[in-house]
Design a protein around this motif. Structure first.
Motif, mmCIF file in Angstrom:
data_model
loop_
_atom_site.group_PDB
_atom_site.id
_atom_site.type_symbol
_atom_site.label_atom_id
_atom_site.label_comp_id
_atom_site.label_asym_id
_atom_site.label_seq_id
_atom_site.Cartn_x
_atom_site.Cartn_y
_atom_site.Cartn_z
ATOM 1 N N VAL A 68 -24.229 -47.391 -0.444
ATOM 2 C CA VAL A 68 -23.573 -46.586 -1.465
ATOM 3 C C VAL A 68 -24.038 -45.147 -1.238
ATOM 4 N N GLU A 69 -23.075 -44.239 -1.119
ATOM 5 C CA GLU A 69 -23.371 -42.872 -0.691
ATOM 6 C C GLU A 69 -22.831 -41.867 -1.693
ATOM 7 N N LEU A 70 -23.680 -40.916 -2.061
ATOM 8 C CA LEU A 70 -23.309 -39.855 -2.996
ATOM 9 C C LEU A 70 -23.208 -38.550 -2.215
ATOM 10 N N LEU A 90 -26.703 -38.470 -0.131
ATOM 11 C CA LEU A 90 -27.817 -39.410 -0.286
ATOM 12 C C LEU A 90 -27.264 -40.821 -0.327
ATOM 13 N N HIS A 91 -28.098 -41.762 0.015
ATOM 14 C CA HIS A 91 -27.692 -43.169 0.009
ATOM 15 C C HIS A 91 -28.936 -44.042 -0.115
ATOM 16 N N LEU A 92 -28.723 -45.343 -0.254
ATOM 17 C CA LEU A 92 -29.826 -46.276 -0.496
ATOM 18 C C LEU A 92 -29.809 -47.401 0.539
ATOM 19 N N HIS A 93 -30.970 -47.995 0.737
ATOM 20 C CA HIS A 93 -31.120 -49.224 1.526
ATOM 21 C C HIS A 93 -31.836 -50.225 0.622
ATOM 22 N N TRP A 94 -31.435 -51.492 0.697
ATOM 23 C CA TRP A 94 -32.030 -52.490 -0.199
ATOM 24 C C TRP A 94 -31.910 -53.889 0.406
ATOM 25 N N SER A 103 -36.884 -51.888 1.940
ATOM 26 C CA SER A 103 -37.086 -50.531 2.447
ATOM 27 C C SER A 103 -36.931 -50.527 3.961
ATOM 28 N N GLU A 104 -36.624 -49.376 4.516
ATOM 29 C CA GLU A 104 -36.526 -49.257 5.975
ATOM 30 C C GLU A 104 -37.888 -48.910 6.559
ATOM 31 N N HIS A 105 -38.540 -47.881 6.014
ATOM 32 C CA HIS A 105 -39.902 -47.589 6.453
ATOM 33 C C HIS A 105 -40.853 -48.615 5.841
ATOM 34 N N ASP A 128 -22.456 -26.815 10.144
ATOM 35 C CA ASP A 128 -22.234 -27.963 9.264
ATOM 36 C C ASP A 128 -22.926 -29.188 9.849
ATOM 37 N N ILE A 129 -22.849 -30.282 9.115
ATOM 38 C CA ILE A 129 -23.607 -31.460 9.540
ATOM 39 C C ILE A 129 -23.039 -32.078 10.809
ATOM 40 N N SER A 130 -21.753 -31.937 11.031
ATOM 41 C CA SER A 130 -21.196 -32.564 12.241
ATOM 42 C C SER A 130 -21.680 -31.835 13.491
ATOM 43 N N ALA A 132 -24.671 -30.388 13.545
ATOM 44 C CA ALA A 132 -26.129 -30.582 13.558
ATOM 45 C C ALA A 132 -26.559 -31.991 13.921
ATOM 46 N N LYS A 133 -25.697 -32.969 13.679
ATOM 47 C CA LYS A 133 -26.165 -34.360 13.601
ATOM 48 C C LYS A 133 -26.724 -34.936 14.897
ATOM 49 N N ASN A 134 -26.355 -34.346 16.056
ATOM 50 C CA ASN A 134 -26.897 -34.883 17.314
ATOM 51 C C ASN A 134 -27.856 -33.901 17.997
ATOM 52 N N GLY A 196 -37.807 -38.510 14.295
ATOM 53 C CA GLY A 196 -37.146 -39.788 14.552
ATOM 54 C C GLY A 196 -35.636 -39.662 14.610
ATOM 55 N N SER A 197 -34.967 -40.676 14.086
ATOM 56 C CA SER A 197 -33.522 -40.815 14.309
ATOM 57 C C SER A 197 -32.786 -41.218 13.031
ATOM 58 N N LEU A 198 -31.463 -41.186 13.117
ATOM 59 C CA LEU A 198 -30.634 -41.912 12.164
ATOM 60 C C LEU A 198 -30.997 -43.386 12.270
ATOM 61 N N THR A 199 -31.085 -44.079 11.143
ATOM 62 C CA THR A 199 -31.454 -45.501 11.178
ATOM 63 C C THR A 199 -30.235 -46.407 11.366
ATOM 64 N N THR A 200 -29.063 -45.813 11.498
ATOM 65 C CA THR A 200 -27.846 -46.583 11.789
ATOM 66 C C THR A 200 -27.148 -45.957 12.993
ATOM 67 N N PRO A 201 -26.271 -46.717 13.656
ATOM 68 C CA PRO A 201 -25.463 -46.094 14.703
ATOM 69 C C PRO A 201 -24.799 -44.827 14.177
ATOM 70 N N LEU A 208 -35.886 -34.932 11.424
ATOM 71 C CA LEU A 208 -37.252 -34.666 10.989
ATOM 72 C C LEU A 208 -37.447 -35.440 9.684
ATOM 73 N N TRP A 209 -38.249 -36.509 9.768
ATOM 74 C CA TRP A 209 -38.424 -37.394 8.614
ATOM 75 C C TRP A 209 -39.569 -36.940 7.726
ATOM 76 N N THR A 210 -39.319 -36.969 6.426
ATOM 77 C CA THR A 210 -40.350 -36.785 5.401
ATOM 78 C C THR A 210 -40.303 -38.018 4.527
HETATM 79 S S1 BO1 Z 1 -30.202 -42.389 7.686
HETATM 80 O O1 BO1 Z 1 -30.605 -41.541 6.590
HETATM 81 O O2 BO1 Z 1 -31.065 -42.323 8.855
HETATM 82 N N1 BO1 Z 1 -30.129 -43.912 7.206
HETATM 83 C C1 BO1 Z 1 -28.634 -41.891 8.187
HETATM 84 C C2 BO1 Z 1 -27.907 -42.723 9.000
HETATM 85 C C3 BO1 Z 1 -26.663 -42.331 9.430
HETATM 86 C C4 BO1 Z 1 -26.131 -41.106 9.061
HETATM 87 C C5 BO1 Z 1 -26.859 -40.278 8.225
HETATM 88 C C6 BO1 Z 1 -28.123 -40.679 7.784
HETATM 89 N N2 BO1 Z 1 -24.916 -40.796 9.570
HETATM 90 C C7 BO1 Z 1 -24.325 -39.493 9.570
HETATM 91 C C8 BO1 Z 1 -22.998 -39.558 10.311
HETATM 92 C C9 BO1 Z 1 -22.289 -38.232 10.246
HETATM 93 C C10 BO1 Z 1 -22.198 -37.741 8.829
HETATM 94 C C11 BO1 Z 1 -23.601 -37.726 8.218
HETATM 95 C C12 BO1 Z 1 -23.610 -37.240 6.782
HETATM 96 O O3 BO1 Z 1 -24.158 -39.024 8.271
HETATM 97 O O4 BO1 Z 1 -23.248 -39.877 11.676
HETATM 98 O O5 BO1 Z 1 -21.003 -38.338 10.806
HETATM 99 O O6 BO1 Z 1 -21.646 -36.432 8.801
HETATM 100 O O7 BO1 Z 1 -22.867 -38.085 5.953
#
Ligand code: BO1
Ligand code: ZN
Length: 263
Positions: A68-70, A90-94, A103-105, A128-130, A132-134, A196-201, A208-210
């Motif tokens: 669920v993403e806000l 923002l979003h949640l993991h559960w 939790s993920e961490h 913008d985020i697109s 920045a994201k890679n 680190g990284s995005l935790t999803t594809p 930069l994780w905090t």
């Molecule tokens: S997370 O916080 O590491 N779980 C995480 C995982 C995936 C994304 C963001 C945070 N995905 C990216 C998408 C982008 C999008 C961005 C913001 O989220 O790859 O396309 O712009 O919604």
């Protein structure tokens, strides 16, 4: 298409087949081992700016099938990091009623019932985020552990009250804006920091994780609402599948260092 899942044939062990970065050496989440951390006295308190007054525009809450993403306005800014970062979402993991851990961490191997992620992009360097994201210095994510408390957390009620309106993937609902600072722990001085990284594809190694040391509390019934309300399937797919256990395995630290702002 976004065909990845957490378990099964397209599950996390196979993410690197389609998303090569998921097989990288600086992946998230990790198990934060407090016996193997470097205290960095130069790490300042995190300073959220504009979190308390996010404006009159309502937020959009979405069931994206994975969480669920806000959506958040870029007037929300983070300072106290190497650059200025603007909020995106923002979003949640559960977990699930059967597997409470969500939790993920992990902290010394311990999983918490859920985790909040607030995603920001480096607005000093990227438009913008697109864009920045890679990039290696593109994103900053705040991670907050959840713990069960005795009473409902009113800040999280601002999100949880609306889940019934977005039970199916791709559904959205407009949510009155609220003070996002209240989703964070009171103490913003004590945290862990690592690259680190995005935790999803696509698992870009751009974050930069905090991760805050202090958890926030939600009630058992609020956690149960999160664990049982949403589906990862669209309204027309049968059978419906409950959305939960949206948690990646802990990844290898490899040559990275985890820093703490405190000791
Ligand atoms: S997370 O916080 O590491 N779980 C995480 C995982 C995936 C994304 C963001 C945070 N995905 C990216 C998408 C982008 C999008 C961005 C913001 O989220 O790859 O396309 O712009 O919604
Ligand atoms: Zn996340």
């Amino acid at each position: 298409g976004s065909e990845w899942t957490y378990a099964g044939h397209h599950g996390q062990e196979n993410w690197p087949v389609t998303y090569p970065d998921c097989g990288g050496t600086a992946q998230s989440p990790i198990n934060i081992q407090t016996s193997n951390i470097s205290y960095d006295e130069s790490l300042p308190p995190i300073e959220p700016e504009g979190y308390n007054t996010p404006g009159n525009q309502p937020f959009t809450l979405t069931n994206n099938g994975h969480s669920v993403e806000l959506s958040l306005p870029s007037s929300m800014t983070l300072r106290g990091l190497p650059n200025t970062f603007k909020a995106a979402q923002l979003h949640l993991h559960w977990g699930s009623p059967a597997k409470q851990a969500g939790s993920e961490h992990r902290l010394d191997g311990e999983e918490f019932p859920a985790e909040l992620h607030i995603v920001h992009y480096n607005s000093d360097k990227y438009a913008d985020i697109s864009e920045a994201k890679n990039k290696p210095d593109g994103l900053a994510v705040l991670g907050v552990f959840f713990e069960i408390g005795a009473t409902d957390n009113p800040a999280y009620a601002n999100i949880l009250h609306h889940l019934d309106n977005i039970r199916y993937k791709d559904q959205t609902v407009s949510v009155p804006s609220f003070n996002v600072r209240h989703l964070l722990p009171e103490n913003l001085e004590e945290y862990f920091r690592y690259q680190g990284s995005l935790t999803t594809p696509p698992c870009y190694q751009s974050v930069l994780w905090t991760v805050f040391y202090h958890p926030v509390e939600i009630s058992r019934s609020q956690l149960e609402k999160l664990q049982t309300t949403l589906y990862s399937t669209t309204a027309t797919e049968v059978p419906p599948e409950v959305l939960g256990n949206n948690v990646r395995e802990a990844q290898l630290l490899n040559s990275r260092t985890v820093y703490s702002s405190f000791h």
